[in-house]
Design a protein around this motif. Structure first.
Motif, PDB file in Angstrom:
ATOM      1  N   ALA A  51       0.838  -1.210   0.000  1.00 55.52           N
ATOM      2  CA  ALA A  51       0.000   0.000   0.000  1.00 55.52           C
ATOM      3  C   ALA A  51       0.865   1.248   0.000  1.00 55.52           C
ATOM      4  O   ALA A  51       0.587   2.210  -0.736  1.00 55.52           O
ATOM      5  CB  ALA A  51      -0.942  -0.015   1.197  1.00 55.52           C
ATOM      6  N   ASP A  52       1.905   1.255   0.816  1.00 50.52           N
ATOM      7  CA  ASP A  52       2.807   2.414   0.857  1.00 50.52           C
ATOM      8  C   ASP A  52       3.509   2.616  -0.483  1.00 50.52           C
ATOM      9  O   ASP A  52       3.691   3.757  -0.929  1.00 50.52           O
ATOM     10  CB  ASP A  52       3.845   2.248   1.969  1.00 50.52           C
ATOM     11  N   TYR A  53       3.892   1.534  -1.114  1.00 50.01           N
ATOM     12  CA  TYR A  53       4.569   1.633  -2.412  1.00 50.01           C
ATOM     13  C   TYR A  53       3.682   2.337  -3.434  1.00 50.01           C
ATOM     14  O   TYR A  53       4.137   3.190  -4.192  1.00 50.01           O
ATOM     15  CB  TYR A  53       4.967   0.235  -2.906  1.00 50.01           C
ATOM     16  N   PHE A  54       2.401   1.967  -3.451  1.00 50.14           N
ATOM     17  CA  PHE A  54       1.469   2.543  -4.427  1.00 50.14           C
ATOM     18  C   PHE A  54       0.760   3.790  -3.899  1.00 50.14           C
ATOM     19  O   PHE A  54      -0.060   4.380  -4.602  1.00 50.14           O
ATOM     20  CB  PHE A  54       0.440   1.503  -4.856  1.00 50.14           C
ATOM     21  N   ASN A  55       1.070   4.159  -2.660  1.00 51.94           N
ATOM     22  CA  ASN A  55       0.463   5.341  -2.048  1.00 51.94           C
ATOM     23  C   ASN A  55      -1.064   5.246  -2.019  1.00 51.94           C
ATOM     24  O   ASN A  55      -1.763   6.166  -2.422  1.00 51.94           O
ATOM     25  CB  ASN A  55       0.936   6.616  -2.759  1.00 51.94           C
ATOM     26  N   VAL A  56      -1.558   4.106  -1.571  1.00 51.87           N
ATOM     27  CA  VAL A  56      -2.997   3.891  -1.413  1.00 51.87           C
ATOM     28  C   VAL A  56      -3.236   3.382   0.009  1.00 51.87           C
ATOM     29  O   VAL A  56      -2.332   2.819   0.630  1.00 51.87           O
ATOM     30  CB  VAL A  56      -3.564   2.865  -2.437  1.00 51.87           C
ATOM     31  N   PRO A  57      -4.450   3.573   0.546  1.00 49.07           N
ATOM     32  CA  PRO A  57      -4.735   3.010   1.868  1.00 49.07           C
ATOM     33  C   PRO A  57      -4.814   1.489   1.783  1.00 49.07           C
ATOM     34  O   PRO A  57      -5.174   0.932   0.739  1.00 49.07           O
ATOM     35  CB  PRO A  57      -6.088   3.616   2.242  1.00 49.07           C
ATOM     36  N   MET A  58      -4.507   0.820   2.867  1.00 40.40           N
ATOM     37  CA  MET A  58      -4.568  -0.643   2.875  1.00 40.40           C
ATOM     38  C   MET A  58      -5.968  -1.139   2.546  1.00 40.40           C
ATOM     39  O   MET A  58      -6.128  -2.194   1.936  1.00 40.40           O
ATOM     40  CB  MET A  58      -4.108  -1.196   4.227  1.00 40.40           C
TER      41      MET A  58
END
Length: 117
Positions: A51-58
């Motif tokens: 999620a952090d890699y793609f900058n999206v919430p889990m």
């Protein structure tokens, strides 16, 4: 419900190889393949790195319809990614009007006291 295809979709959109992606998030390629092809479970730490890699919430990787109810004068429904609702700030508007009236009364009191000096 967990949606592993969303991970695959993000990898495709970024046009990166699975190998490079796995190296970036410190996950074995076999682990990613098991998740994508077999729907195997993935730990929260690994999912957080993805999620952090793609900058999206889990929560992006889940399909959930959960109502979020907060008693702050309005109703919101959604699944944490998409939020719908009719937000009414009527209670806050009343509070603001009351505070403005109170402030005006205090200003009048100050003016009266200043005149007496």
């Amino acid at each position: 419900m967990f949606k592993p295809e969303r991970i695959a979709s993000l990898i495709d959109e970024q046009r990166i190889s699975k190998k490079d992606f796995c190296e970036s998030v410190d996950i074995a390629v076999q682990t990613l393949d098991n998740v994508l092809k077999r729907g195997s479970e993935i730990g929260c730490i690994k999912l957080e790195r993805i999620a952090d890699y793609f900058n999206v919430p889990m929560d992006y990787f889940f399909d959930r319809d959960k109502q979020v109810l907060h008693n702050i004068g309005h109703n919101i429904t959604g699944n944490y990614n998409k939020v719908n609702g009719n937000i009414s700030i009527n209670e806050y508007e009343k509070e603001i009007v009351y505070l403005k009236e109170l402030l005006a009364e205090k200003e009048r009191t100050i003016q009266i006291l200043m005149k007496d000096k």
